[in-house]
Design a protein around this motif. Structure first.
Motif, PDB file in Angstrom:
ATOM      1  N   MET A   1     -10.297  47.300  25.143  1.00  0.00           N
ATOM      2  CA  MET A   1      -9.332  48.361  25.026  1.00  0.00           C
ATOM      3  C   MET A   1      -8.082  47.849  25.776  1.00  0.00           C
ATOM      4  O   MET A   1      -7.020  47.778  25.042  1.00  0.00           O
ATOM      5  CB  MET A   1      -9.854  49.581  25.685  1.00  0.00           C
ATOM      6  CG  MET A   1      -9.209  50.541  25.147  1.00  0.00           C
ATOM      7  SD  MET A   1      -9.124  50.826  23.266  1.00  0.00           S
ATOM      8  CE  MET A   1      -7.686  51.691  23.056  1.00  0.00           C
TER       9      MET A   1
ATOM     10  N   PHE B   1      -6.655  45.059  23.701  1.00  0.00           N
ATOM     11  CA  PHE B   1      -5.772  45.425  22.855  1.00  0.00           C
ATOM     12  C   PHE B   1      -4.390  45.971  23.227  1.00  0.00           C
ATOM     13  O   PHE B   1      -3.373  45.665  22.563  1.00  0.00           O
ATOM     14  CB  PHE B   1      -6.536  46.450  22.080  1.00  0.00           C
ATOM     15  CG  PHE B   1      -7.407  45.991  20.947  1.00  0.00           C
ATOM     16  CD1 PHE B   1      -6.815  45.414  19.870  1.00  0.00           C
ATOM     17  CD2 PHE B   1      -8.929  46.435  20.959  1.00  0.00           C
ATOM     18  CE1 PHE B   1      -7.966  44.781  18.998  1.00  0.00           C
ATOM     19  CE2 PHE B   1      -9.681  45.614  20.121  1.00  0.00           C
ATOM     20  CZ  PHE B   1      -9.156  45.173  19.153  1.00  0.00           C
ATOM     21  N   LYS B   2      -4.306  46.865  24.455  1.00  0.00           N
ATOM     22  CA  LYS B   2      -3.351  47.350  24.730  1.00  0.00           C
ATOM     23  C   LYS B   2      -2.284  46.235  24.962  1.00  0.00           C
ATOM     24  O   LYS B   2      -1.130  46.301  24.720  1.00  0.00           O
ATOM     25  CB  LYS B   2      -3.433  48.245  25.966  1.00  0.00           C
ATOM     26  CG  LYS B   2      -3.482  49.835  25.782  1.00  0.00           C
ATOM     27  CD  LYS B   2      -3.634  50.578  27.014  1.00  0.00           C
ATOM     28  CE  LYS B   2      -3.716  52.023  26.734  1.00  0.00           C
ATOM     29  NZ  LYS B   2      -4.281  52.800  27.868  1.00  0.00           N
TER      30      LYS B   2
ATOM     31  N   TYR C   1      -0.917  44.832  22.129  1.00  0.00           N
ATOM     32  CA  TYR C   1       0.069  45.472  21.270  1.00  0.00           C
ATOM     33  C   TYR C   1       1.469  45.708  22.038  1.00  0.00           C
ATOM     34  O   TYR C   1       2.346  45.594  21.402  1.00  0.00           O
ATOM     35  CB  TYR C   1      -0.480  47.208  21.131  1.00  0.00           C
ATOM     36  CG  TYR C   1      -1.330  47.386  20.129  1.00  0.00           C
ATOM     37  CD1 TYR C   1      -1.026  46.616  18.937  1.00  0.00           C
ATOM     38  CD2 TYR C   1      -2.599  47.810  20.370  1.00  0.00           C
ATOM     39  CE1 TYR C   1      -1.898  47.054  17.944  1.00  0.00           C
ATOM     40  CE2 TYR C   1      -3.522  48.053  19.392  1.00  0.00           C
ATOM     41  CZ  TYR C   1      -3.018  47.514  17.996  1.00  0.00           C
ATOM     42  OH  TYR C   1      -4.102  47.516  16.970  1.00  0.00           O
TER      43      TYR C   1
ATOM     44  N   ILE D   1       4.576  44.668  20.527  1.00  0.00           N
ATOM     45  CA  ILE D   1       6.026  45.361  20.535  1.00  0.00           C
ATOM     46  C   ILE D   1       7.247  44.727  21.234  1.00  0.00           C
ATOM     47  O   ILE D   1       8.198  45.090  20.727  1.00  0.00           O
ATOM     48  CB  ILE D   1       5.579  46.774  21.277  1.00  0.00           C
ATOM     49  CG1 ILE D   1       4.748  47.770  20.470  1.00  0.00           C
ATOM     50  CG2 ILE D   1       6.983  47.771  21.704  1.00  0.00           C
ATOM     51  CD1 ILE D   1       3.989  48.552  21.172  1.00  0.00           C
TER      52      ILE D   1
ATOM     53  N   LEU E   1       8.836  42.534  18.852  1.00  0.00           N
ATOM     54  CA  LEU E   1       9.455  42.995  17.780  1.00  0.00           C
ATOM     55  C   LEU E   1      10.418  43.581  18.274  1.00  0.00           C
ATOM     56  O   LEU E   1      11.869  43.449  17.698  1.00  0.00           O
ATOM     57  CB  LEU E   1       8.452  44.248  17.055  1.00  0.00           C
ATOM     58  CG  LEU E   1       7.572  44.041  16.156  1.00  0.00           C
ATOM     59  CD1 LEU E   1       6.760  45.030  15.825  1.00  0.00           C
ATOM     60  CD2 LEU E   1       8.352  43.812  14.845  1.00  0.00           C
ATOM     61  N   PHE E   2      10.809  44.114  19.543  1.00  0.00           N
ATOM     62  CA  PHE E   2      12.040  44.670  20.259  1.00  0.00           C
ATOM     63  C   PHE E   2      12.845  43.875  20.216  1.00  0.00           C
ATOM     64  O   PHE E   2      14.301  43.941  19.765  1.00  0.00           O
ATOM     65  CB  PHE E   2      11.626  45.414  21.529  1.00  0.00           C
ATOM     66  CG  PHE E   2      12.673  45.782  22.118  1.00  0.00           C
ATOM     67  CD1 PHE E   2      13.606  47.069  21.336  1.00  0.00           C
ATOM     68  CD2 PHE E   2      13.357  45.262  23.381  1.00  0.00           C
ATOM     69  CE1 PHE E   2      14.699  47.457  22.140  1.00  0.00           C
ATOM     70  CE2 PHE E   2      14.487  45.901  23.833  1.00  0.00           C
ATOM     71  CZ  PHE E   2      15.303  46.919  23.247  1.00  0.00           C
TER      72      PHE E   2
ATOM     73  N   THR F   1      14.251  42.625  16.648  1.00  0.00           N
ATOM     74  CA  THR F   1      15.269  43.444  16.340  1.00  0.00           C
ATOM     75  C   THR F   1      16.670  43.306  17.078  1.00  0.00           C
ATOM     76  O   THR F   1      17.562  43.655  16.221  1.00  0.00           O
ATOM     77  CB  THR F   1      14.937  44.922  16.102  1.00  0.00           C
ATOM     78  OG1 THR F   1      13.481  44.864  16.610  1.00  0.00           O
ATOM     79  CG2 THR F   1      14.805  45.557  14.873  1.00  0.00           C
ATOM     80  N   ALA F   2      16.194  43.669  18.223  1.00  0.00           N
ATOM     81  CA  ALA F   2      17.680  43.661  19.087  1.00  0.00           C
ATOM     82  C   ALA F   2      18.666  42.359  18.784  1.00  0.00           C
ATOM     83  O   ALA F   2      19.819  42.453  18.526  1.00  0.00           O
ATOM     84  CB  ALA F   2      17.336  43.646  20.624  1.00  0.00           C
TER      85      ALA F   2
ATOM     86  N   SER G   1      20.060  42.440  15.220  1.00  0.00           N
ATOM     87  CA  SER G   1      21.340  43.725  14.991  1.00  0.00           C
ATOM     88  C   SER G   1      22.363  43.263  15.585  1.00  0.00           C
ATOM     89  O   SER G   1      23.517  44.215  15.496  1.00  0.00           O
ATOM     90  CB  SER G   1      20.455  45.121  15.371  1.00  0.00           C
ATOM     91  OG  SER G   1      20.258  44.880  16.721  1.00  0.00           O
TER      92      SER G   1
END
Lengths: 500, 577
Positions: free
Chosen positions: A1, A4-5, A8, A12, A15-16, A19-20, A23
């Motif tokens: 668990m 996994f965290k 993730y 994240i 991804l952040f 995107t930043a 953009s």
């Protein structure tokens, strides 16, 4: 668990960041990959030379029409030597009919200012090269600066004659924060700047580049004198104009190409003749725009003032057709079909092929100097000498006796009228006619307004004739409007009152 | 598993939220396609200039449609202009006018189309105002400043304001509609007293005095009035003298009275300002079948300035300063000289088609025997593109075969015998060649003529079929067709005439070879209705691509009662009786 965290969390985070990063408008690499920036340029004398060459190259056109096309259109459309033909645009006929709106894109001065900015850039950054490149001498730097100053003066001279009041920019615009909302400078002040630039260029410009092509295609000290003569005539300073002409004549570097069968080939087809002083040189790799303009689908053909054997400026000898003015049929135009011939002919009847359309645009040639001198002489009370010069030009050209005028040498106006007519014969389609007419008309506070009135009553279509005559009585109408786009983007510009 | 799912959803939501925050700025959406205002709103937005005129528009009841979709042109007078107008009309304010009066005022300022200054001419605007009067434009120069004028009453202060439902031109005065009819305008000037009396005596005063004529062809009329001085210059100092000179029946009201004809000849249909007059080569008058020809010579507008039958007849000049006077039903011009219907008897016209003014100017082409001008087996001649001639046009395709050419041969040729040794060559056919060619004749006096077409026969191939051409005179087909590839038949002069052929050149009549190739063909008889220049169109009729070898020499118009056979024509230009 827990595993996994973390995963993730990582995803994240990635991804952040992704995107930043995409953009935002920030780039990691500041220098462009495909060009050179100013800080890396202006290091060697070769780069300085390249920049000067770039100024000349920009005359040949790129994203805009070539500058000679503007010189042709601005110098001929408003005068009387053109007749619209099948390919003519509505903007061109509007100018021919004295029906100009500020939305007429032919009045866009962008191409001229682009080259002026190139010149300004050299003037601003050229001197810095001296500190970096030890092999650059002060003398050759000064020569380069003289070239671009004279070029800038020439272009401003076209602007001041076409628009009168224009923004005067003498600093380069090399970054966004230098963009300014400029105001107009009065025509008189622009002329002062032109005189200043020319007198600075006069001392430093080279007399020769030791190559005939360069001597005609780049600005020499003689070019500077030629521009000076023209500017002084425009400013009605005749002794100064005379002095400038004499400097060229006394140099004995130039002469009239003799008026035999080779004249047209030497002066116009091949270019760089002993008569040429400054020519904008097109070549096989950079063609001029005249072939499609005069040949493929002609936008203009010669007007009857050129071709009419009885009332035209060249006339014809009915009894002996072998006698003819060499500047007329087969030179200025081919009278048979009215095609404007100076830029598309290889002899008096054979046409260039499209891929050889690289006739030079002659800005100044020796005949111009002689006739400018004649004008300065006529207006300083030396009529007989002026007429001698006119006759020199006429004899070279084998002008017909029908076109000769008996003129009282003491009558300056009559001598000037004769010179104006001779200039039309000599420089037909060389982009000079409108400026010549306007210069003569505006002399002494528009004493000769009648020249303009007489001209428009002949050229403008019948239903617009009276309007055109009345418009021409307003001196503001002799200058173009500021193009709408310039007015929208620069709120400090004030439109020529005639076009409000 | 559930909390995991919730976590993933929350995480994704967070990512989107963060991306959104770190992303771009908020967009403001434009919901209207334009921010331009409509005409009436524009007036309201500029009260310092137009508050008075806006009131007029509002009271006239036009504020609604001037603020709705449409294409209008409004000449908007400034407040100063309206105030001057109020003072002039003696009204205290705009409210002193009735709605109907204001409607008439505003209607004169409104045109139902968008018009900008680039279409302004010296004449009328292309569309009539909503009041039904044309506006006259021009340019005037005051103190060195030139501005557009409207109706000679107002200057345009600011032209070409483009709004979403039309254009506005700001003017400095209110436009005033013409209140006098054309008849009253002429009558009002003492300079026209003799002419006015002639108008009255002939009954034309009444025809010129009708406003909104139900006969729409005469809704607008144009009068060219002769001043007393112009008449006096011709020795006519009183109306009695004029009547004595022209009125043969004693009753000028009769249509066959010459005084009646004289007046009718001075009246044209439509509102024709000088700029309109010079835009057409001839104008029909109210005298049936009589036209005046027009010409712009320098700045002078001339009527009836023509060459007729080889003789030059100087024209009559219209006085610019006193012409272009707008009347409520037309225009009045002033003539500086006396003119009347010319009595002409029909006279033969030998129309040499190659004698075109544009060609005459080309001294190295016109009537020069050169290689370029030579007739060859494929056609030959100096080629001209469409548009080269004012009086000849053809349905040119883009192909090079649809040009026409000029041919000139030596006057000693033993094959071609054309008049003045020159021809125009028209490639004719139904595809790339010309389907038709149209020529404008010299001046033809009204009357009946036999029409002969004369050509040098060329046949590209013996296997070709016949290539008949139809000739239309002013749009009316002629009785016979002709074929450029057809020879003249053999026979005596009388036999040939019966067949509709003749010998028109100096070639010896041998009934062989060259004699048969120089052909003149009778096309029929035309009734020329007006003394004017007329149109002749040659149309190719065969269903074929046609041929190049069509050499047209001349078209003869010979009055029916004249000798049709003689004179004949020489290659050196001579006319042999």
């Amino acid at each position: 668990m827990q595993k996994f965290k973390t995963r993730y969390l990582k995803i994240i985070c990635v991804l952040f960041i992704a995107t930043a990063a995409c953009s935002c408008g920030k780039y990691l690499e500041l220098k462009p990959q495909d060009g050179i920036i100013r800080e890396d340029f202006w290091k060697t004398k070769e780069q300085l030379q390249a920049a000067v060459d770039g100024c000349y190259a920009s005359l040949l056109g790129g994203s805009d029409r070539p500058i000679p096309e503007y010189m042709f259109l601005w110098g001929e459309l408003r005068a009387d030597l053109l007749t619209p033909s099948t390919g003519v645009t509505s903007e061109e006929t509007d100018i021919m009919n004295v029906n100009i709106l500020a939305t007429n894109s032919l009045t866009n001065w962008r191409a001229i200012y682009r080259t002026i900015n190139y010149c300004n850039t050299v003037i601003d950054f050229g001197p810095g090269v001296l500190k970096v490149d030890q092999t650059l001498t002060q003398q050759s730097l000064d020569a380069s600066l003289a070239e671009v100053k004279a070029l800038r003066a020439l272009l401003y001279f076209y602007l001041v004659r076409s628009f009168r009041d224009v923004p005067l920019v003498v600093k380069s615009t090399s970054s966004d924060d230098q963009l300014q909302q400029l105001t107009k400078t009065s025509g008189a002040e622009v002329l002062q700047q032109i005189i200043k630039d020319l007198s600075e260029a006069e001392t430093a410009a080279p007399l020769t580049y030791n190559s005939n092509a360069d001597d005609k295609g780049r600005i020499t000290r003689y070019t500077v004198y030629a521009i000076q003569a023209d500017v002084y005539l425009w400013m009605e300073k005749y002794p100064e104009a005379l002095a400038a002409c004499n400097k060229i004549i006394n140099s004995q570097k130039f002469g009239l190409v003799s008026g035999n069968t080779g004249w047209f080939t030497n002066v116009f087809v091949n270019g760089n003749s002993s008569e040429g002083i400054f020519e904008i040189q097109f070549d096989r790799t950079k063609l001029n725009s005249f072939y499609p303009m005069f040949r493929t689908r002609p936008r203009f053909i010669a007007s009857s003032i050129i071709t009419d054997p009885d009332n035209g400026i060249y006339m014809a000898d009915v009894l002996d057709p072998t006698k003819k003015d060499i500047r007329g049929d087969g030179a200025a135009a081919r009278f048979g079909d009215g095609l404007i011939w100076k830029y598309i002919g290889v002899d008096d009847n054979t046409m260039r092929v499209a891929e050889e359309s690289f006739a030079h645009w002659i800005v100044y040639r020796y005949a111009d100097i002689l006739l400018m001198k004649a004008e300065a002489l006529a207006l300083t009370g030396k009529g007989p000498e002026a007429l001698d010069l006119v006759n020199t030009i006429r004899q070279r050209a084998k002008a017909l006796t029908q076109t000769a005028r008996v003129v009282d040498p003491t009558d300056a106006e009559a001598v000037c009228d004769y010179i104006l007519e001779e200039r039309a014969r000599e420089f037909a389609y060389e982009g000079k006619r409108w400026y010549d007419v306007l210069r003569h008309a505006k002399r002494n506070n528009y004493k000769r307004q009648d020249i303009l009135t007489e001209m428009v009553s002949r050229t403008v279509s019948g239903s617009l004739q009276q309007s055109a005559i009345a418009k021409f009585k307003d001196a503001n109408s002799h200058y173009f409007p500021i193009y709408t786009y310039e007015l929208q983007t620069d709120k400090n510009l004030v439109q020529n009152p005639f076009y409000k | 598993m559930k909390p995991k799912l919730a976590f993933i959803i929350t995480a994704i939501a967070c990512v989107f939220a963060l991306a959104y925050i770190s992303g771009c700025k908020k967009l403001t959406y434009v919901t209207a396609t334009t921010s331009d205002v409509n005409i009436y709103d524009y007036l309201l937005k500029n009260p310092d200039q137009f508050s008075e005129f806006a009131k007029m528009v509002d009271k006239a009841g036009y504020s609604g449609f001037l603020n709705a979709y449409g294409t209008y042109t409004l000449f908007a007078p400034t407040n100063d202009g309206v105030k001057a107008f109020l003072t002039e009309t003696g009204k205290a304010s705009v409210d002193a006018f009735t709605a109907a009066e204001l409607q008439n005022i505003v209607k004169l300022h409104l045109i139902k189309d968008t018009i900008n200054t680039s279409v302004f001419t010296d004449g009328k605007l292309p569309h009539v105002t909503m009041l039904g009067q044309y506006l006259l434009t021009g340019v005037s120069n005051e103190n060195g400043v030139s501005s557009y004028t409207v109706n000679r009453q107002a200057l345009i202060l600011q032209p070409n304001i483009f709004l979403s439902n039309g254009n506005v031109h700001v003017i400095d005065h209110v436009l005033k509609a013409a209140t006098k009819t054309a008849a009253q305008t002429v009558e009002a000037s003492t300079d026209f007293s003799i002419f006015t009396q002639a108008l009255k005596e002939t009954g034309y005063y009444d025809s010129l005095n009708i406003l909104n004529n139900p006969d729409t062809t005469r809704r607008f009329l144009t009068v060219v009035a002769e001043t007393n001085k112009a008449l006096a210059d011709s020795g006519i100092t009183t109306y009695a003298a004029l009547k004595a000179k022209y009125s043969k029946t004693g009753d000028p009201k009769r249509a066959d009275d010459s005084l009646h004809m004289y007046v009718a000849y001075h009246i044209f249909t439509d509102a024709r300002y000088l700029a309109d007059i010079i835009s057409s080569p001839s104008i029909p008058t109210l005298q049936p079948l009589e036209v005046v020809t027009t010409k712009l010579d320098g700045q002078d507008v001339l009527l009836n300035d023509i060459s007729f039958n080889g003789k030059y007849e100087p024209g009559v000049k219209l006085q610019r300063s006193t012409s272009d006077v707008t009347a409520s039903n037309g225009v009045v011009h002033s003539s500086t000289a006396h003119f009347a219907v010319k009595i002409r008897v029909p006279v033969r016209v030998d129309f040499d088609v190659a004698d075109q003014p544009e060609l005459r100017k080309l001294t190295n082409v016109y009537r020069q025997v050169t290689t370029a001008n030579a007739i060859t087996s494929t056609g030959g001649g100096t080629v001209f593109a469409k548009g080269a001639f004012a009086d000849i046009t053809w349905n040119a395709n883009t192909s090079t075969t649809s040009t026409i050419s000029y041919c000139c041969i030596a006057a000693t040729s033993t094959t071609q015998y054309g008049w003045r040794a020159d021809y125009l060559r028209f490639p004719m056919g139904n595809t790339s060649r010309n389907l038709w060619v149209e020529l404008r004749t010299p001046l033809l006096v009204k009357g009946r003529y036999k029409v002969w077409i004369s050509y040098y026969r060329g046949k590209a191939s013996a296997n070709n079929p016949a290539f008949p051409n139809r000739v239309d005179f002013d749009g009316q087909p002629m009785q016979r067709t002709f074929d450029f590839s057809a020879q003249k038949p053999t026979g005596t002069t009388g036999e040939l005439e019966a067949l509709g052929y003749k010998q028109y050149t100096e070639v010896a009549t041998t009934n062989t070879g060259q004699d048969l190739n120089n052909v003149s063909r009778l096309l029929g008889t035309v009734d020329v209705q007006t003394t004017d220049r007329h149109l002749v169109r040659i149309t190719f009729l065969a269903n074929s691509t046609g041929q190049e070898l069509n050499y047209l020499d001349m078209i003869q118009f010979i009055p029916v009662n004249d000798n049709q056979q003689r004179p004949i024509f020489g290659r050196d230009g001579s006319i042999i009786p």
